[in-house]
Design a protein around this motif. Sequence first.
Motif, mmCIF file in Angstrom:
data_model
loop_
_atom_site.group_PDB
_atom_site.id
_atom_site.type_symbol
_atom_site.label_atom_id
_atom_site.label_comp_id
_atom_site.label_asym_id
_atom_site.label_seq_id
_atom_site.Cartn_x
_atom_site.Cartn_y
_atom_site.Cartn_z
ATOM 1 N N PRO A 13 0.854 -1.197 0.000
ATOM 2 C CA PRO A 13 0.000 0.000 0.000
ATOM 3 C C PRO A 13 0.887 1.244 0.000
ATOM 4 O O PRO A 13 2.015 1.191 0.490
ATOM 5 C CB PRO A 13 -0.764 -0.126 1.328
ATOM 6 N N ASN A 14 0.364 2.338 -0.533
ATOM 7 C CA ASN A 14 1.185 3.552 -0.535
ATOM 8 C C ASN A 14 1.124 4.228 0.837
ATOM 9 O O ASN A 14 0.377 3.799 1.724
ATOM 10 C CB ASN A 14 0.780 4.501 -1.672
ATOM 11 N N ASP B 241 -0.110 6.996 2.010
ATOM 12 C CA ASP B 241 -1.419 7.506 2.457
ATOM 13 C C ASP B 241 -2.288 6.367 2.972
ATOM 14 O O ASP B 241 -2.982 6.491 3.986
ATOM 15 C CB ASP B 241 -2.150 8.213 1.305
ATOM 16 N N GLN B 242 -2.230 5.244 2.241
ATOM 17 C CA GLN B 242 -3.048 4.084 2.657
ATOM 18 C C GLN B 242 -2.560 3.533 3.996
ATOM 19 O O GLN B 242 -3.360 3.146 4.851
ATOM 20 C CB GLN B 242 -2.986 2.988 1.577
ATOM 21 N N ASN C 84 -3.585 5.926 6.724
ATOM 22 C CA ASN C 84 -5.045 5.833 6.862
ATOM 23 C C ASN C 84 -5.432 4.592 7.669
ATOM 24 O O ASN C 84 -6.279 4.652 8.568
ATOM 25 C CB ASN C 84 -5.682 5.808 5.462
ATOM 26 N N LEU C 85 -4.776 3.464 7.381
ATOM 27 C CA LEU C 85 -5.048 2.225 8.128
ATOM 28 C C LEU C 85 -4.711 2.426 9.609
ATOM 29 O O LEU C 85 -5.501 2.082 10.491
ATOM 30 C CB LEU C 85 -4.215 1.065 7.554
ATOM 31 N N ALA D 104 -8.216 -3.797 8.470
ATOM 32 C CA ALA D 104 -8.317 -3.939 7.010
ATOM 33 C C ALA D 104 -9.463 -4.857 6.595
ATOM 34 O O ALA D 104 -9.735 -5.006 5.405
ATOM 35 C CB ALA D 104 -6.990 -4.456 6.452
#
Length: 267
Positions: free
Chosen positions: A58-59, A61-62, A65-66, A199
């Motif tokens: 995931p990048n 930001d992801q 965010n997680l 997730a």
Amino acid sequence: MLDYILELLQDVSGPLIFQLFLIYCIAFLIGYVMKLRQKLTLSLESGGGGGGDETSLPNKDQVLNLIKTRRSIMPKDLCGEILSDEDLSYLLEAANWAPTHHKTEPWRYVAISGSQNMLDYLEFLEDWYSTNRENLTSDDMTKFDVKYQSLKSLLPANASHMLIICMKRQALPDKLLPEWEEICATACSVQNIHLALTALPGWGGFWSSHTWCKHARDSKQFKEYLGLEEEDRVFGAFILGKVAPGKKFKSTRGPWQDKVIMRTNIE
Ligand SMILES: Cc1cc2nc3c(=O)[nH]c(=O)nc-3n(C[C@H](O)[C@H](O)[C@H](O)COP(=O)(O)O)c2cc1C
């Protein structure tokens, strides 16, 4: 292959030293190819970059965010749906990839699901408090009783699984680490579970340190009940389940700048 190489060498004219050099080069090349093959096999067995697939990360930001979306969600906000075995394995696989000094991998879990198994667990704690009543204060007993009564109806009805969080002290016989390192590795493992759970859309849980039953939690009998030895530790339970529809959760943090001293020239 060997026949082919010998045939090739017979055709090579020139001094013996040259032929020997050629044999050395061929042997080196074969060794190198075999090593490369072994490395490739190992890497494929462990799923690429040592456990994960670096090509589909995931990048940033992801990731952030997680991390920020992860919430502690209590049993009262769960609805009783049961997590699949496949998703449970996924959580435990995440738990198993925590960082670990000297690879002692000290985290251990006892996974409990099903109403009766949860009630059995609570009953064990109840029995322990009843048996040890004389050594406890009335405050301890009241705190336990209040929580026990509420969990007896909440947990079996609402939670999917309880993962009792344990730590194996000195899991490798020849590696005695400072205890704090094993505690930290176990906590990292719990955080892995919590993030992995985040997730899974609609699922949630929280780390219950079991303060309400702390005397039983830290007892020899409880460790025996969980298959542990006396020097091992129990840090409560991670309780998880499907979040009841329509529930929303919030949390806040003070700015990281208040917790970090910068000694860097980078602006
Ligand atoms: C080691 C540890 C033990 C915790 N024990 C409890 C607990 O016994 N009861 C509880 O309500 N929350 C417990 N929590 C969860 C915190 O209450 C929660 O992290 C905090 O309220 C912040 O909420 P958030 O996780 O949603 O950001 C524990 C958290 C940690 C890290």
